[in-house]
Design an enzyme around this catalytic site. Structure first.
Site, PDB file in Angstrom:
ATOM      1  N   LYS A 157       1.778  10.241   0.943  1.00  0.00           N
ATOM      2  CA  LYS A 157       1.051   8.985   0.845  1.00  0.00           C
ATOM      3  C   LYS A 157       1.024   8.426   2.265  1.00  0.00           C
ATOM      4  O   LYS A 157       2.011   7.864   2.754  1.00  0.00           O
ATOM      5  CB  LYS A 157       1.748   8.004  -0.110  1.00  0.00           C
ATOM      6  CG  LYS A 157       0.878   6.767  -0.471  1.00  0.00           C
ATOM      7  CD  LYS A 157       0.744   5.802   0.677  1.00  0.00           C
ATOM      8  CE  LYS A 157      -0.156   4.632   0.316  1.00  0.00           C
ATOM      9  NZ  LYS A 157      -0.677   3.942   1.517  1.00  0.00           N
ATOM     10  N   GLU A 231      13.423   5.528   7.523  1.00  0.00           N
ATOM     11  CA  GLU A 231      13.375   5.237   8.959  1.00  0.00           C
ATOM     12  C   GLU A 231      12.502   4.012   9.111  1.00  0.00           C
ATOM     13  O   GLU A 231      11.284   4.079   8.950  1.00  0.00           O
ATOM     14  CB  GLU A 231      12.826   6.430   9.744  1.00  0.00           C
ATOM     15  CG  GLU A 231      13.042   6.305  11.244  1.00  0.00           C
ATOM     16  CD  GLU A 231      11.843   5.724  11.981  1.00  0.00           C
ATOM     17  OE1 GLU A 231      11.879   4.489  12.276  1.00  0.00           O
ATOM     18  OE2 GLU A 231      10.898   6.462  12.252  1.00  0.00           O
ATOM     19  N   CYS A 265       8.413   2.681  16.911  1.00  0.00           N
ATOM     20  CA  CYS A 265       9.664   2.110  16.418  1.00  0.00           C
ATOM     21  C   CYS A 265      10.786   2.263  17.431  1.00  0.00           C
ATOM     22  O   CYS A 265      11.654   1.396  17.542  1.00  0.00           O
ATOM     23  CB  CYS A 265      10.074   2.789  15.106  1.00  0.00           C
ATOM     24  SG  CYS A 265       8.942   2.463  13.735  1.00  0.00           S
TER      25      CYS A 265
END
Length: 457
Positions: A157, A231, A265
């Site tokens: 997804k 994560e 990130c």
């Protein structure tokens, strides 16, 4: 959010896609469950061949695929090509090392009264991956390569703004010779994820994304007693101490903050500088940040393209404006440029205090918050002050300072005199609100394996 490919450099709608119906999702789940039984029985050499074939396809199609990625989320063409090369490397890494990672591990048979005792790694089955848009290929490959090599099958997804890349990934593994259905892309809305994860045919899940998404997936997985790797966000510290090579540190800091248009990130976001070298480092850093050309991501001279979404840019604007309104000082940038697209300039901002949103929140754009630390103790305190704990950086040549930071930084990763990045050869993941579990290396493969204990009398 609509499933649509929109060019963030122009705001132009490229293509829209319909979400799968419940009946279509059911068909995909049935296929995944059926193929999982078949695929777990394949030889590791056969799986490795499929991964190598996928890597070869990426090499051959790098220019076309890079254009797709750049058009969908705005990263520069050079960054897209580098990401594709990294994915090919990751696929080959698991093809080369997967058999060793999956080999039986002998235990002390005599100590447990057995003639043989060992541990065996076996696939869990169907793994659902919920992935973000910022590294639309690499984020998926770093899950898919070890999972497929271990004998799992994947359901992807992907983020709703990168559907073309998502569909390419399904096609990639099919063309590489994996069984049809071993890796499927689900064009579904976020509201459909919960039901998919609750389905008994899905064995586990992995998510890279926001804290909110991580909590939602973690909650659903917990209720269903399913393994999940998360994560999540990061607000990584970049600590500069007096013995550092300031020129190299400033150059690396600029790359660390502006890579992927500031949307990573593990990008350094908070720059914590010892007072003895603060003025010198900040002068070098601001100068280098100011040299970064912002513009068309297809132009080879561009260093920073647009942010991927209009809302993403607004989030950055809000964080900077809030800080300025509460007394922060903008040393560079901080102004939205005129014209189409969702651009935001490299920005350096000082004087951050606890009442500012920027103090605690992750800023997902090329904005660097700088802090002055009186000593190492204060630098470590500032490094750990956020709820995140993904990556971290320290610049020093002092062995004691290096060991102190390695021990005391609350993070999943510590990079010394270098920029935090991901390699197939190094485990990747965080602590605190940055999530749990690990990706890459043998550890990433074993996250989605059943570690089976075998005792033979």
């Amino acid at each position: 959010m609509a499933i649509a490919s929109i060019n963030p450099a122009t705001g132009e709608l490229l293509e829209e896609f319909d979400a799968l119906t419940d009946a279509e999702v059911e068909s995909r789940l049935a296929t995944a469950a059926r193929v999982a039984v078949e695929y777990r029985g394949t030889d590791v050499a056969q799986r490795a061949h499929g991964l190598r074939s996928a890597a070869d396809i990426l090499d051959a199609e790098v220019d076309t695929l890079a254009g797709t990625m750049t058009a969908e989320m705005g990263k520069t063409l050079s960054a897209s090509k580098a990401e594709i090369a990294k994915c090919a490397k990751g696929l080959r890494f698991y093809a080369d090392h997967g058999a060793d990672f999956l080999a039986d591990e002998a235990a002390d048979a005599g100590a447990v009264g057995a003639s043989r005792a060992f541990h065996r790694y076996q696939p869990l089955g169907v793994v659902l991956a919920v992935m973000p848009w910022n590294f639309p290929l690499w984020q998926v490959i770093r899950f898919a390569a070890p999972s497929l090599m271990a004998g799992n099958v994947g359901l992807l997804k992907h983020a709703s703004n990168v559907p073309r890349t998502a569909l390419y990934l399904e096609d990639l593994f099919t063309r590489a010779g994996l069984p049809k259905g071993a890796f499927q892309t689900l064009l579904v809305s976020s509201s459909q994820i919960e039901a998919i994860l609750q389905d008994s045919r899905v064995a586990a899940a992995t998510l890279t994304g926001s804290e909110g998404a991580g909590r939602a997936v973690g909650r659903t997985a917990g209720e269903a007693l399913k393994k999940v790797v998360l994560e999540l966000g990061g607000s990584d510290p970049f600590v500069v101490l007096p013995s550092a090579d300031l020129e190299k540190a400033a150059q690396t800091a600029t790359t660390a903050r502006c890579q992927n248009n500031g949307q990573s990130c593990i990008a350094a976001k908070r720059f914590i500088v010892h007072q003895d070298v603060y003025d010198d480092f900040i002068a070098k850093f601001v100068a280098r940040m100011g040299e970064q050309k912002v513009g068309d991501p297809t132009d080879e001279s561009t260093a920073v393209g647009p942010l991927a979404t209009e809302q993403g840019r607004q989030d950055v604007i809000d964080l900077v404006d809030d800080a300025v309104a509460k007394g922060a000082e903008v040393l560079l940038g901080g102004t939205v440029p005129d014209g189409p697209g969702w651009f935001y300039p490299p920005t350096v901002i000082a004087g951050i205090t606890e009442e500012m949103d920027l103090y605690a929140e992750e800023v997902f754009g090329p904005v660097a918050a700088v802090y002055k630390a009186a000593d190492l103790d204060e630098a470590v305190r500032l490094a750990n002050v956020t709820r995140f704990g993904l990556g971290s950086n320290v610049w020093t040549t002092d062995p004691d300072e290096i060991e102190r930071c390695i021990d005391d930084f609350e993070a999943g990763q510590v990079f010394v005199n270098g920029m935090t990045t991901s390699y197939p050869e190094l485990a990747f993941g965080g602590v605190k609100d940055s999530g749990h579990g690990r990706e890459l290396t043998r550890h990433g493969m074993h996250e989605f394996c059943n570690l089976k204990t075998v005792w033979v009398g």
